[in-house]
Enzyme design. Structure first.
Site, PDB file in Angstrom:
ATOM      1  N   PHE A   1      -0.245 -19.661   7.854  1.00  0.00           N
ATOM      2  CA  PHE A   1      -0.373 -18.721   8.691  1.00  0.00           C
ATOM      3  C   PHE A   1      -1.563 -18.196   8.492  1.00  0.00           C
TER       4      PHE A   1
ATOM      5  N   ILE B   1      -3.546 -15.353   2.131  1.00  0.00           N
ATOM      6  CA  ILE B   1      -2.849 -16.456   2.544  1.00  0.00           C
ATOM      7  C   ILE B   1      -1.453 -17.602   1.845  1.00  0.00           C
TER       8      ILE B   1
ATOM      9  N   ARG C   1      25.953  -3.236 -22.859  1.00  0.00           N
ATOM     10  CA  ARG C   1      24.697  -2.641 -23.889  1.00  0.00           C
ATOM     11  C   ARG C   1      25.433  -1.191 -24.519  1.00  0.00           C
TER      12      ARG C   1
ATOM     13  N   GLU D   1       3.086  -8.722   5.921  1.00  0.00           N
ATOM     14  CA  GLU D   1       4.632  -8.998   7.553  1.00  0.00           C
ATOM     15  C   GLU D   1       4.341  -7.130   8.209  1.00  0.00           C
TER      16      GLU D   1
ATOM     17  N   THR E   1       2.726  -3.607   6.687  1.00  0.00           N
ATOM     18  CA  THR E   1       2.761  -2.247   5.277  1.00  0.00           C
ATOM     19  C   THR E   1       4.006  -1.479   5.294  1.00  0.00           C
ATOM     20  N   HIS E   2       4.503  -0.609   4.701  1.00  0.00           N
ATOM     21  CA  HIS E   2       5.203   0.812   4.959  1.00  0.00           C
ATOM     22  C   HIS E   2       4.791   1.241   6.170  1.00  0.00           C
TER      23      HIS E   2
ATOM     24  N   PHE F   1      -1.915   4.944  16.648  1.00  0.00           N
ATOM     25  CA  PHE F   1      -3.102   3.909  16.230  1.00  0.00           C
ATOM     26  C   PHE F   1      -4.092   3.682  17.027  1.00  0.00           C
TER      27      PHE F   1
HETATM   28  P1  TGC Z   1      -0.368  -3.545  20.186  1.00  0.00           P
HETATM   29  O1  TGC Z   1      -1.193  -3.069  21.141  1.00  0.00           O
HETATM   30  O2  TGC Z   1       1.024  -2.513  20.208  1.00  0.00           O
HETATM   31  O3  TGC Z   1       0.564  -4.580  20.599  1.00  0.00           O
HETATM   32  C1  TGC Z   1      -0.550  -6.130  20.788  1.00  0.00           C
HETATM   33  C2  TGC Z   1       0.427  -6.710  21.993  1.00  0.00           C
HETATM   34  O4  TGC Z   1       1.861  -7.470  21.320  1.00  0.00           O
HETATM   35  C3  TGC Z   1       2.927  -6.853  21.374  1.00  0.00           C
HETATM   36  N1  TGC Z   1       3.226  -6.697  20.041  1.00  0.00           N
HETATM   37  C4  TGC Z   1       3.889  -7.799  19.646  1.00  0.00           C
HETATM   38  N2  TGC Z   1       5.068  -8.588  20.428  1.00  0.00           N
HETATM   39  C5  TGC Z   1       5.637  -9.122  19.871  1.00  0.00           C
HETATM   40  N3  TGC Z   1       6.688  -8.695  18.549  1.00  0.00           N
HETATM   41  C6  TGC Z   1       5.734  -6.858  18.293  1.00  0.00           C
HETATM   42  N4  TGC Z   1       6.124  -7.102  16.483  1.00  0.00           N
HETATM   43  C7  TGC Z   1       5.359  -6.754  18.495  1.00  0.00           C
HETATM   44  N5  TGC Z   1       4.175  -5.598  18.316  1.00  0.00           N
HETATM   45  C8  TGC Z   1       3.578  -5.388  19.334  1.00  0.00           C
HETATM   46  C9  TGC Z   1       2.617  -5.733  22.244  1.00  0.00           C
HETATM   47  O5  TGC Z   1       3.737  -5.480  23.230  1.00  0.00           O
HETATM   48  C10 TGC Z   1       1.790  -6.411  23.038  1.00  0.00           C
HETATM   49  O6  TGC Z   1       1.457  -6.953  23.780  1.00  0.00           O
HETATM   50  P2  TGC Z   1       1.487  -7.022  25.467  1.00  0.00           P
HETATM   51  O7  TGC Z   1       1.425  -7.773  26.471  1.00  0.00           O
HETATM   52  O8  TGC Z   1       0.917  -5.290  26.354  1.00  0.00           O
HETATM   53  O9  TGC Z   1      -1.381  -7.092  25.112  1.00  0.00           O
HETATM   54  O10 TGC Z   1      -1.059  -3.711  19.435  1.00  0.00           O
HETATM   55  P3  TGC Z   1      -2.222  -3.204  18.038  1.00  0.00           P
HETATM   56  O11 TGC Z   1      -3.770  -3.404  17.808  1.00  0.00           O
HETATM   57  O12 TGC Z   1      -2.478  -1.640  18.536  1.00  0.00           O
HETATM   58  O13 TGC Z   1      -1.119  -3.047  16.696  1.00  0.00           O
HETATM   59  C11 TGC Z   1      -0.153  -2.641  16.208  1.00  0.00           C
HETATM   60  C12 TGC Z   1      -0.323  -3.207  15.214  1.00  0.00           C
HETATM   61  C13 TGC Z   1      -0.956  -2.252  14.568  1.00  0.00           C
HETATM   62  C14 TGC Z   1       1.525  -1.826  14.663  1.00  0.00           C
HETATM   63  C15 TGC Z   1       0.296  -4.340  14.808  1.00  0.00           C
HETATM   64  O14 TGC Z   1      -1.392  -4.748  15.056  1.00  0.00           O
HETATM   65  C16 TGC Z   1       0.572  -4.963  13.199  1.00  0.00           C
HETATM   66  O15 TGC Z   1       1.842  -4.826  13.145  1.00  0.00           O
HETATM   67  N6  TGC Z   1       0.084  -4.385  12.410  1.00  0.00           N
HETATM   68  C17 TGC Z   1       0.434  -5.142  11.104  1.00  0.00           C
HETATM   69  C18 TGC Z   1      -0.802  -6.417  10.851  1.00  0.00           C
HETATM   70  C19 TGC Z   1       0.676  -7.887  10.052  1.00  0.00           C
HETATM   71  O16 TGC Z   1       1.981  -7.068   9.911  1.00  0.00           O
HETATM   72  N7  TGC Z   1       0.346  -8.938   9.060  1.00  0.00           N
HETATM   73  C20 TGC Z   1       0.770  -9.228   8.481  1.00  0.00           C
HETATM   74  C21 TGC Z   1       0.138 -10.552   8.376  1.00  0.00           C
HETATM   75  S1  TGC Z   1       0.995 -11.847   8.124  1.00  0.00           S
HETATM   76  C22 TGC Z   1       2.244 -11.911   6.468  1.00  0.00           C
HETATM   77  O17 TGC Z   1       1.504 -10.155   5.512  1.00  0.00           O
HETATM   78  C23 TGC Z   1       2.244 -12.692   6.094  1.00  0.00           C
HETATM   79  S2  TGC Z   1       3.246 -12.894   4.280  1.00  0.00           S
HETATM   80  C24 TGC Z   1       4.334 -14.268   4.602  1.00  0.00           C
HETATM   81  C25 TGC Z   1       4.822 -14.456   3.360  1.00  0.00           C
HETATM   82  O18 TGC Z   1       4.358 -15.120   2.111  1.00  0.00           O
HETATM   83  O19 TGC Z   1       5.390 -14.410   4.140  1.00  0.00           O
HETATM   84  P1  FAD Z   2      -5.695  -2.788   4.900  1.00  0.00           P
HETATM   85  O1  FAD Z   2      -4.730  -2.560   5.990  1.00  0.00           O
HETATM   86  O2  FAD Z   2      -6.306  -2.345   4.684  1.00  0.00           O
HETATM   87  O3  FAD Z   2      -4.127  -0.883   3.766  1.00  0.00           O
HETATM   88  C1  FAD Z   2      -4.419  -0.391   2.997  1.00  0.00           C
HETATM   89  C2  FAD Z   2      -3.615   1.068   3.210  1.00  0.00           C
HETATM   90  O4  FAD Z   2      -4.097   2.645   4.097  1.00  0.00           O
HETATM   91  C3  FAD Z   2      -2.115   0.793   3.704  1.00  0.00           C
HETATM   92  O5  FAD Z   2      -1.423   1.576   2.874  1.00  0.00           O
HETATM   93  C4  FAD Z   2      -1.994   0.919   4.474  1.00  0.00           C
HETATM   94  O6  FAD Z   2      -0.718   1.747   4.975  1.00  0.00           O
HETATM   95  C5  FAD Z   2      -2.737   2.017   4.743  1.00  0.00           C
HETATM   96  N1  FAD Z   2      -2.860   2.166   6.627  1.00  0.00           N
HETATM   97  C6  FAD Z   2      -3.964   0.945   7.575  1.00  0.00           C
HETATM   98  N2  FAD Z   2      -3.931   1.621   8.455  1.00  0.00           N
HETATM   99  C7  FAD Z   2      -3.700   2.553   8.613  1.00  0.00           C
HETATM  100  C8  FAD Z   2      -2.629   3.925   9.321  1.00  0.00           C
HETATM  101  N3  FAD Z   2      -3.328   3.701  11.070  1.00  0.00           N
HETATM  102  N4  FAD Z   2      -2.855   4.638   9.131  1.00  0.00           N
HETATM  103  C9  FAD Z   2      -1.436   4.998   8.488  1.00  0.00           C
HETATM  104  N5  FAD Z   2      -2.149   4.446   7.069  1.00  0.00           N
HETATM  105  C10 FAD Z   2      -2.652   3.053   7.490  1.00  0.00           C
HETATM  106  N6  FAD Z   2      -1.250 -12.154   6.219  1.00  0.00           N
HETATM  107  C11 FAD Z   2      -1.423 -13.627   6.417  1.00  0.00           C
HETATM  108  O7  FAD Z   2      -2.215 -13.344   7.959  1.00  0.00           O
HETATM  109  N7  FAD Z   2      -0.644 -14.710   6.801  1.00  0.00           N
HETATM  110  C12 FAD Z   2      -0.262 -14.293   4.967  1.00  0.00           C
HETATM  111  O8  FAD Z   2       0.623 -15.420   4.821  1.00  0.00           O
HETATM  112  C13 FAD Z   2      -0.232 -13.581   4.046  1.00  0.00           C
HETATM  113  N8  FAD Z   2      -0.168 -13.441   2.458  1.00  0.00           N
HETATM  114  C14 FAD Z   2       0.349 -12.228   2.236  1.00  0.00           C
HETATM  115  C15 FAD Z   2       0.470 -12.807   0.837  1.00  0.00           C
HETATM  116  C16 FAD Z   2       0.346 -11.524  -0.203  1.00  0.00           C
HETATM  117  C17 FAD Z   2       0.578 -11.488  -1.526  1.00  0.00           C
HETATM  118  C18 FAD Z   2      -0.140 -10.532   0.329  1.00  0.00           C
HETATM  119  C19 FAD Z   2      -0.264  -9.026  -0.810  1.00  0.00           C
HETATM  120  C20 FAD Z   2      -0.765  -9.872   1.522  1.00  0.00           C
HETATM  121  C21 FAD Z   2      -0.484 -11.836   2.997  1.00  0.00           C
HETATM  122  N9  FAD Z   2      -0.995 -11.424   3.567  1.00  0.00           N
HETATM  123  C22 FAD Z   2      -0.717 -12.316   4.295  1.00  0.00           C
HETATM  124  C23 FAD Z   2      -1.832  -9.781   4.031  1.00  0.00           C
HETATM  125  C24 FAD Z   2      -1.225  -8.914   4.232  1.00  0.00           C
HETATM  126  O9  FAD Z   2       0.129  -8.936   5.608  1.00  0.00           O
HETATM  127  C25 FAD Z   2      -1.239  -8.122   4.373  1.00  0.00           C
HETATM  128  O10 FAD Z   2      -2.116  -7.255   3.058  1.00  0.00           O
HETATM  129  C26 FAD Z   2      -0.908  -6.316   4.644  1.00  0.00           C
HETATM  130  O11 FAD Z   2      -1.264  -6.659   6.448  1.00  0.00           O
HETATM  131  C27 FAD Z   2      -1.904  -4.558   4.720  1.00  0.00           C
HETATM  132  O12 FAD Z   2      -3.493  -5.267   4.620  1.00  0.00           O
HETATM  133  P2  FAD Z   2      -4.444  -4.939   3.713  1.00  0.00           P
HETATM  134  O13 FAD Z   2      -4.080  -5.930   2.632  1.00  0.00           O
HETATM  135  O14 FAD Z   2      -6.016  -5.886   4.665  1.00  0.00           O
HETATM  136  O15 FAD Z   2      -4.655  -3.244   3.625  1.00  0.00           O
END
Ligand code: TGC
Ligand code: FAD
Length: 404
Positions: free
Chosen positions: A148, A182, A288, A383, A385-386, A403
């Site tokens: 993804f 990824i 232990r 997925e 951050t905290h 945000f």
């Molecule tokens: P925002 O304007 O709030 O939302 C945009 C549109 O999305 C809708 N929405 C959601 N829908 C479903 N589920 C959710 N959790 C949703 N959150 C928001 C929202 O209603 C809106 O819809 P519409 O119809 O109005 O367009 O978006 P934003 O740009 O302000 O961002 C909000 C924020 C910061 C919370 C979001 O960008 C976010 O969650 N950031 C964190 C990024 C993240 O989690 N990345 C993960 C990458 S994948 C990964 O890490 C896989 S690891 C997997 C593994 O190894 O197990």
């Molecule tokens: P950044 O976004 O640069 O954040 C750095 C710090 O700034 C964090 O502490 C964060 O909380 C803080 N910060 C950022 N914005 C704000 C704010 N607005 N207010 C306060 N604090 C803020 N992604 C995928 O798409 N697919 C995957 O399969 C996937 N797998 C992963 C596997 C691993 C092992 C890891 C480590 C990451 C993976 N990720 C994946 C990416 C992961 O989702 C990102 O690392 C995560 O979303 C954070 O992004 P970043 O690392 O760029 O940190």
């Protein structure tokens, strides 16, 4: 080397004395189907994961042979419909499977979460019927492995800023850009990739290994999730047929909807890692001896253990309630954020306390503690951050968006 590995595996296998912990009789809230799924996955982890995982983590290697076993136990898409070769179970069954997998290792749970929630789910939810019929049975059986691609080098917490893009070119799109961090990318056959079209709208596409201009180099040197493979996705004028577009969603809500599904699984999964740390700590504290007593007799050790089981119990109840809401289609993204954040943080805190209880032994691979602790440092970041999840809760309760 191989002989050493076998000897080590044999020794570790003997040591997997894990027992589930259920202080509040949460099992009574589960159906026979949930319990059967839980026990089957627990047995599989004992047989297939525990004997090898320390060695793979030590060598920073991914046990890719486990993909097939994960498919066989139904860990890929357990709550997606059976008509596509998936599990057809409910959301609590999905959660409890993730709990048992993460009891083994967060990286093994990652293999299953990415495949089921971040690859199969978007294909099911946003793809065509043709996509579902072609890809889902192959992904459920492990014949195909997926990844993804959302995060980019300069866009992690703010994926809406992504610069990966597609350009219309007749019956294809031309894809350019790069994704970072990824899970599974170097071993994946397909990637669900999120990119902006010429109007700046985020779209999802299925990109296949072997397409010209597409590569997935591995990221080396991780001190966390060492038994999971992580890489980049690089797209240089990749020609992706238009039929590979997921037509039924536009905008960031596409990938965020998938993340909700995966974050839900992590809320359960983290309980497994915490339980393993608690289980090992409890046993160690009884075995232990220091100052002529088991260390479990000291009040400070009891405080640690009592707080661990209290936090695990609270996390179990939170996950179970979230599961009942999810089964009713009522779990909100903000509720899922709260559970992911709370339960992962709980597990990380427990891993740190468990490390203390194990004294010097806690830093070795003889016990699973340090591996869980290092893994959870990724789980608390990926997925969302905290702190991002905290701000999602903050936005939900105040109605004010931190945000913007
Ligand atoms: P925002 O304007 O709030 O939302 C945009 C549109 O999305 C809708 N929405 C959601 N829908 C479903 N589920 C959710 N959790 C949703 N959150 C928001 C929202 O209603 C809106 O819809 P519409 O119809 O109005 O367009 O978006 P934003 O740009 O302000 O961002 C909000 C924020 C910061 C919370 C979001 O960008 C976010 O969650 N950031 C964190 C990024 C993240 O989690 N990345 C993960 C990458 S994948 C990964 O890490 C896989 S690891 C997997 C593994 O190894 O197990
Ligand atoms: P950044 O976004 O640069 O954040 C750095 C710090 O700034 C964090 O502490 C964060 O909380 C803080 N910060 C950022 N914005 C704000 C704010 N607005 N207010 C306060 N604090 C803020 N992604 C995928 O798409 N697919 C995957 O399969 C996937 N797998 C992963 C596997 C691993 C092992 C890891 C480590 C990451 C993976 N990720 C994946 C990416 C992961 O989702 C990102 O690392 C995560 O979303 C954070 O992004 P970043 O690392 O760029 O940190």
């Amino acid at each position: 080397m191989l002989e050493n590995t076998k000897a080590h595996a044999k020794k570790s296998a003997k040591e997997d004395r894990f027992q589930g912990h259920d202080y509040y009789n949460v099992d009574e809230l589960l159906s026979p189907e949930h319990l059967m799924a839980r026990d089957a996955v627990r047995d599989w982890v004992k047989q297939e994961v525990t004997p090898i995982i320390e060695d793979y983590a030590d060598r920073h290697d991914c046990p890719t042979h486990l993909f097939k076993g994960l498919a066989d136990i139904g860990a890929f898409g357990p709550s997606l419909p059976a008509e596509y070769g998936c599990g057809g179970m409910d959301e609590i069954a999905y959660g409890i499977i993730m709990q048992e997998l993460e009891r083994g290792d967060s990286g093994i749970r990652s293999m299953a979460s990415v495949q089921g929630s971040l690859v199969m789910y978007p294909i099911y939810k946003f793809g065509t019927e043709e996509h579902r019929r072609y890809y889902l049975p192959k992904l459920a059986s492990g014949e195909l492995i997926g990844c993804f691609g959302l995060t980019e080098p300069d866009h992690g917490s703010n994926p809406s800023g992504m610069i990966t893009k597609i350009r219309d070119d007749g019956d294809s799109y031309i894809l350019n850009g790069a994704k970072m961090w990824i899970t599974n990318s170097p071993v994946a056959d397909i990637a669900v990739v999120w990119a902006k079209d010429e109007e700046g709208i985020i779209r999802g596409l299925i990109v296949e290994k072997g397409m010209k201009g597409f590569s997935a180099p591995e990221i080396h040197g991780k001190w966390s999730l060492r038994a999971s493979v992580t890489g980049e996705l690089v797209f240089e004028d990749v020609r992706v047929p238009k039929k590979n577009l997921l037509p039924n969603v536009q905008g960031l809500k596409g990938p965020l909807t998938c993340l909700s599904k995966a974050r839900y699984g992590i809320a359960w999964g983290a309980i497994g890692a915490a339980m393993d740390c608690y289980d090992s700590s409890l046993r160690y504290s009884l075995e232990r001896i220091q100052f002529d007593k088991p260390i479990g007799q000291f009040q400070l050790t009891q405080k640690k253990l009592a707080e661990m089981i209290t936090e695990i119990t609270k996390a179990q109840l939170l996950a179970w309630r979230l599961g009942t809401l999810a089964n009713a289609g009522k779990a909100t993204p903000a509720q899922i954020s709260m559970a992911k954040r709370n339960n992962v943080n709980m597990a990380l805190e427990i891993a740190r306390e468990a490390r203390q209880i194990h004294g010097g032994m806690g830093i070795t691979g003889e016990y699973p503690i340090m591996r869980h602790m290092m893994n959870l440092e990724s789980v608390i970041t990926y997925e969302g951050t905290h702190d991002i999840h905290l701000l999602i809760t903050g936005m939900d309760v105040t109605g004010l968006n931190a945000f913007q």
